[in-house]
Structure formats: structure tokens, C-alpha cells
Scaffold this motif. Structure first.
Motif, PDB file in Angstrom:
ATOM      1  N   GLU A  16      18.336  -4.228   4.214  1.00 50.33           N
ATOM      2  CA  GLU A  16      17.197  -4.846   3.544  1.00 50.33           C
ATOM      3  C   GLU A  16      15.923  -4.651   4.361  1.00 50.33           C
ATOM      4  OE1 GLU A  16      15.832  -6.366   0.149  1.00 50.33           O
ATOM      5  OE2 GLU A  16      17.979  -6.167   0.548  1.00 50.33           O
ATOM      6  N   HIS A  20      12.387  -2.161   3.153  1.00 48.69           N
ATOM      7  CA  HIS A  20      10.984  -2.538   3.062  1.00 48.69           C
ATOM      8  C   HIS A  20      10.120  -1.827   4.105  1.00 48.69           C
ATOM      9  CE1 HIS A  20      13.016  -5.878   0.945  1.00 48.69           C
ATOM     10  NE2 HIS A  20      11.961  -5.817   0.183  1.00 48.69           N
ATOM     11  N   LYS A  87       7.760  -9.490   1.233  1.00 49.84           N
ATOM     12  CA  LYS A  87       8.858  -8.931   0.440  1.00 49.84           C
ATOM     13  C   LYS A  87      10.189  -9.053   1.169  1.00 49.84           C
ATOM     14  CE  LYS A  87       5.907  -5.618  -1.997  1.00 49.84           C
ATOM     15  NZ  LYS A  87       5.600  -4.180  -2.207  1.00 49.84           N
ATOM     16  N   GLY A  91      13.932 -10.511  -0.060  1.00 55.27           N
ATOM     17  CA  GLY A  91      15.076  -9.616   0.020  1.00 55.27           C
ATOM     18  C   GLY A  91      16.213 -10.195   0.843  1.00 55.27           C
TER      19      GLY A  91
END
Length: 336
Positions: A16, A20, A87, A91
Motif C-alpha cells: 500500500e 501511493h 491517500k 489505503g
């Protein structure tokens, strides 16, 4: 703390992080574990790094073999934008709660002050002196006047999972922020038709009630002020033109809006019963401030404040999800 460190050492969370654009993921995982250790124990990052160098047992606990120095730590964290951190919060939290929401739920929204660590008693600062700064003078009902920012956050009840947050300079009025936080949730598809949103009196506005029902198709429970008249709100509600289209969806027909208004009327007339539920978001804010070093932030730019608040929200979100009791939550939802 050990459970949190295990999460950020897992392969799924590293995926994850890399997703990003925070790379290399292994190095980022080390930096995040150091940062969370600093937040959890309310100490400076420099102190954590110094203790890691001196204590082999602590290095094993945190999962760090090669301890970075202070300059390389901050240099690495500054390479990435605040949007990447925001973000990342969603996530990582989704990895801990992977099931998709299929039913209507309750979302709590509240604002709180973010004070920057400035001793303004030693050196007086006027509004004019702060014109070139990113932080501004603000006023809080509980803290009085302060210098800093204002945080507005939305949490999913009863898991108390962070969904979105907005940071403003100073302390703007809460009522206009209603549209901002709703638009952010809508754009990220975190709103389901018929969800119940609970706000305090600061967000009170006749337009917010109407826009919540007709614009966002939610049940907006904004705690009313003494001059609140329910009939004035109901008289201003009318069916959107889409309701008269034969090919309209079930969320735009007249029966859906009737149920929405009926739920709104039932809950707003019993809004005092919802105070304990809304009080949970205030407890959540106390957790981040009192326990995780967000009472006074030693950050002085908007970008650095957003990053710090993102990681703080992620830490608090993981802790609340780890302590989430599903049986108790189901019981609360059935009573609600």
C-alpha cells in the motif's frame, strides 16, 4: 504499540505504501515506525532515534536494524507530498478493515483547534505580523484565542474509522465547512444514499439541512439552536425534477425522498438522544491531542501540518480498529 509496529512491517501495508509512490517501501516502513513510536510515547523524533542507537532491545521491538540520523529522516519525509500521506491513511486503514460497506451507516463530523507551538506570550503577535505566515489567529470555545489551524474530521460510527479531514488556517465558521467536507466525501464515493450525518450546533444553517437532504441524499442531524423551527425546514423541501422521470433510479424517486424526510423528522426531534454518540468523536479528538502529541504541533507550514495530522489520524484509526468490538457494535446499531 507492538501490534501497530507489526502492521507496518507487513507485506500488505508495504504494498500500500509503494502504491501511493512512497518509495522505497522498506525504508518508508522504517521511517513510519519511528514516527509512530514518537507519537505514541509523546516524544521528539530525535529522542527516539537516539534511544534506538543506544538500546538493542528497543531496535528489535521497533524492527529497525540500521537507525537513520535526524537529517536523513526529515529529508526522506519531505520528499513526498501531503496528498500522498492523506491517500495512504485510507489505503492502510482499508487493509485493516477490508470489508466493503453495503448498508447505511452513521458518520460523525466535528472541528477542533490545532495550535502551533509558539510562545506568543513572550513575543506578542498581531494579525498583521502573521500575514506572511501560513498559520493564523483563531478562537476556540474551549481554548480561547490561539495561533494555528482548524481541523475538521469525519469518522464512521461505531468503528471510529477516519474517512476524511480538512485543515483551514485560523478558525473559520463551521457552517460553510459543511459543503466542503460533504464534497470531499462525495468525490471519494464514501457517502451512501440515506446515511445519517451528525454535526454539532456550529454547523447549524437552514441551507445545510436542505442541501443535505436534496443535494447529498443524506439525513443531516445538525444539532439545532433555540430558534430552530422544523416546519420551516420541511416547508422548504420539494421533490427534485428527477423524481418525475419514469426512468429514474430508486434513489431519485418520490418514495425515497419521503423515507429520507421521515427519517430526518424522526431523528431531529429526538436529537438529544444522539449526544452520547456524537460525544465519541470528541473523545477521539482528545485521544489524538492528549495521547499523541497533537495538543501543540511543532509544525509551521500547511504542508507539514497536513502530513503530521495524516499520520496522527492513521495511528488513532488503527488503534480504534484494533479495539473495535464487532458484537458490541452490532448491538449499538440494532438499538439505533
Amino acid at each position: 504499540m507492538g501490534e501497530i509496529l507489526k502492521i507496518f512491517g507487513s507485506r500488505r501495508v508495504k504494498q500500500e505504501i509503494a502504491k501511493h509512490g512512497i518509495k522505497p517501501a522498506d525504508k518508508a516502513g522504517i521511517m513510519f515506525r519511528v514516527m509512530f513510536t514518537s507519537m505514541f510515547f509523546s516524544v521528539d523524533v530525535s529522542y527516539v532515534l537516539r534511544e534506538l542507537n543506544e538500546r538493542e532491545e528497543l531496535r528489535k521491538f521497533v524492527g529497525v536494524e540500521d537507525v537513520p540520523d535526524v537529517d536523513s529522516f526529515y529529508r526522506f519525509m519531505s520528499r513526498f507530498s501531503e496528498n500522498q500521506f492523506v491517500k495512504l491513511v485510507n489505503g492502510v486503514l482499508n487493509t485493516q478493515n477490508p470489508s466493503k460497506r453495503r448498508r447505511k451507516t452513521t458518520i460523525l463530523v466535528d472541528s477542533t483547534d490545532l495550535q502551533v507551538d509558539i510562545n506568543w506570550n513572550r513575543k506578542k503577535r498581531s494579525k498583521k505580523s502573521l500575514e506572511d505566515e501560513e498559520f493564523k489567529w483563531g478562537c476556540s470555545s474551549s481554548k480561547g484565542f490561539y495561533i494555528g489551524y482548524k481541523l475538521t474530521i469525519a469518522l464512521e460510527y461505531p468503528k471510529m474509522k477516519p474517512l476524511a479531514f480538512i485543515i483551514h488556517q485560523g478558525s473559520p465558521n463551521d457552517a460553510p465547512i459543511f459543503t466542503e467536507i460533504m464534497e470531499q466525501l462525495k468525490n471519494r464515493r464514501l457517502i451512501l444514499k440515506g446515511d445519517t450525518f451528525i454535526f454539532d450546533k456550529g454547523y447549524y444553517s437552514k441551507d445545510n439541512y436542505i442541501n443535505g437532504i436534496l443535494g447529498y441524499n443524506i439525513v443531516p442531524i445538525i444539532f439545532p439552536k433555540y430558534y430552530f423551527k422544523l416546519n420551516k425546514i420541511l416547508d422548504s423541501l420539494s421533490y427534485p425534477l428527477d423524481c418525475f422521470n419514469k426512468n429514474t433510479s430508486k434513489y431519485k424517486n418520490k418514495s425515497f425522498y419521503k423515507r429520507l424526510v421521515r427519517d430526518f423528522k424522526r431523528k431531529i426531534t429526538n436529537w438529544k438522544r444522539l449526544k452520547p454518540i456524537r460525544g465519541m468523536i470528541e473523545d477521539w479528538n482528545k485521544l489524538t491531542k492528549e495521547a499523541f502529541s497533537m495538543k501543540k504541533i511543532h509544525r509551521f507550514t500547511y504542508r507539514s501540518v497536513v502530513k503530521y495530522v495524516s499520520l496522527n489520524a492513521l495511528l488513532a484509526g488503527i488503534i480504534t480498529l484494533l479495539g473495535y468490538n464487532s458484537k458490541k457494535a452490532i448491538q449499538c446499531l440494532s438499538e439505533w
